[in-house]
Design a protein around this motif. Structure first.
Motif, PDB file in Angstrom:
ATOM      1  N   TYR A   1     -49.430  75.854  41.581  1.00  0.00           N
ATOM      2  CA  TYR A   1     -50.140  76.018  42.742  1.00  0.00           C
ATOM      3  C   TYR A   1     -51.145  77.342  42.773  1.00  0.00           C
ATOM      4  O   TYR A   1     -50.995  78.034  41.578  1.00  0.00           O
ATOM      5  CB  TYR A   1     -49.406  75.855  44.052  1.00  0.00           C
TER       6      TYR A   1
ATOM      7  N   THR B   1     -54.193  74.551  46.133  1.00  0.00           N
ATOM      8  CA  THR B   1     -53.081  75.367  47.209  1.00  0.00           C
ATOM      9  C   THR B   1     -51.880  74.207  47.279  1.00  0.00           C
ATOM     10  O   THR B   1     -52.216  73.119  47.354  1.00  0.00           O
ATOM     11  CB  THR B   1     -53.698  75.794  48.317  1.00  0.00           C
ATOM     12  N   GLN B   2     -50.510  74.684  47.645  1.00  0.00           N
ATOM     13  CA  GLN B   2     -49.577  74.037  47.765  1.00  0.00           C
ATOM     14  C   GLN B   2     -48.302  74.561  48.570  1.00  0.00           C
ATOM     15  O   GLN B   2     -48.260  75.744  48.362  1.00  0.00           O
ATOM     16  CB  GLN B   2     -48.985  73.436  46.490  1.00  0.00           C
ATOM     17  N   THR B   3     -47.923  73.911  49.733  1.00  0.00           N
ATOM     18  CA  THR B   3     -46.847  74.388  50.419  1.00  0.00           C
ATOM     19  C   THR B   3     -45.619  73.417  50.064  1.00  0.00           C
ATOM     20  O   THR B   3     -45.806  72.425  50.083  1.00  0.00           O
ATOM     21  CB  THR B   3     -46.986  74.582  51.884  1.00  0.00           C
TER      22      THR B   3
ATOM     23  N   GLN C   1     -55.694  71.168  48.766  1.00  0.00           N
ATOM     24  CA  GLN C   1     -54.440  71.560  49.180  1.00  0.00           C
ATOM     25  C   GLN C   1     -53.389  70.326  49.097  1.00  0.00           C
ATOM     26  O   GLN C   1     -53.723  69.124  49.470  1.00  0.00           O
ATOM     27  CB  GLN C   1     -54.379  71.771  50.758  1.00  0.00           C
TER      28      GLN C   1
ATOM     29  N   ARG D   1     -49.378  69.384  50.642  1.00  0.00           N
ATOM     30  CA  ARG D   1     -48.328  69.844  51.286  1.00  0.00           C
ATOM     31  C   ARG D   1     -47.197  68.746  50.747  1.00  0.00           C
ATOM     32  O   ARG D   1     -47.212  67.536  50.770  1.00  0.00           O
ATOM     33  CB  ARG D   1     -48.482  69.581  52.803  1.00  0.00           C
TER      34      ARG D   1
END
Length: 133
Positions: A19, A108-110, A78, A80
């Motif tokens: 990420y 980006t990564q959660t 992004q 998730r």
């Protein structure tokens, strides 16, 4: 490209983990939201009981969803990510799939560990946010 990925000095290098820390999207760009995808075939059935197999198929499915909008993985800013019964052994297949799809410029990564997802055989699910250039 319609967005910029930035990994600021003073924060660890997140790229080996799959990420980036931040993404900037210029005003006026169209956002494309991809609902949670999982390791399914066209009939909706999970294609593999294996976690790594589900990860690979999930990212394939995200690519298919993006292509319906004339986009590809490079347009994603992004992710998730939802992992059933998460433990550190599951990070390898996820980071590997992200490296395969995005190389040195991951979105980006959660990552969120969950007890279960929509069906008992679904072990991995990913939502994506993409930007049209």
């Amino acid at each position: 490209m319609a967005h910029t990925m930035v990994n600021p000095d003073g924060l660890h290098d997140p790229v080996p983990f799959g990420y980036s820390h931040t993404a900037a999207v210029p005003a006026g760009k169209e956002l494309v939201l991809i609902a949670g995808q999982y390791g399914s075939g066209p009939d909706g059935a999970v294609v593999s009981a294996d976690f790594a197999g589900q990860v690979k198929r999930t990212f394939h499915n995200i690519g298919v969803a993006l292509a319906a909008h004339g986009l590809d993985l490079g347009h994603v800013v992004q992710l998730r990510t939802y992992v059933v019964d998460h433990d550190v052994t599951k990070l390898g297949p996820i980071a590997g799939a992200v490296r395969e799809g995005w190389g040195a410029k991951p979105p980006t990564q959660t990552l969120i560990g969950v007890a279960s997802l929509a069906a008992p055989d679904v072990l991995f699910e990913v939502e994506a946010l993409a930007v049209r250039p």
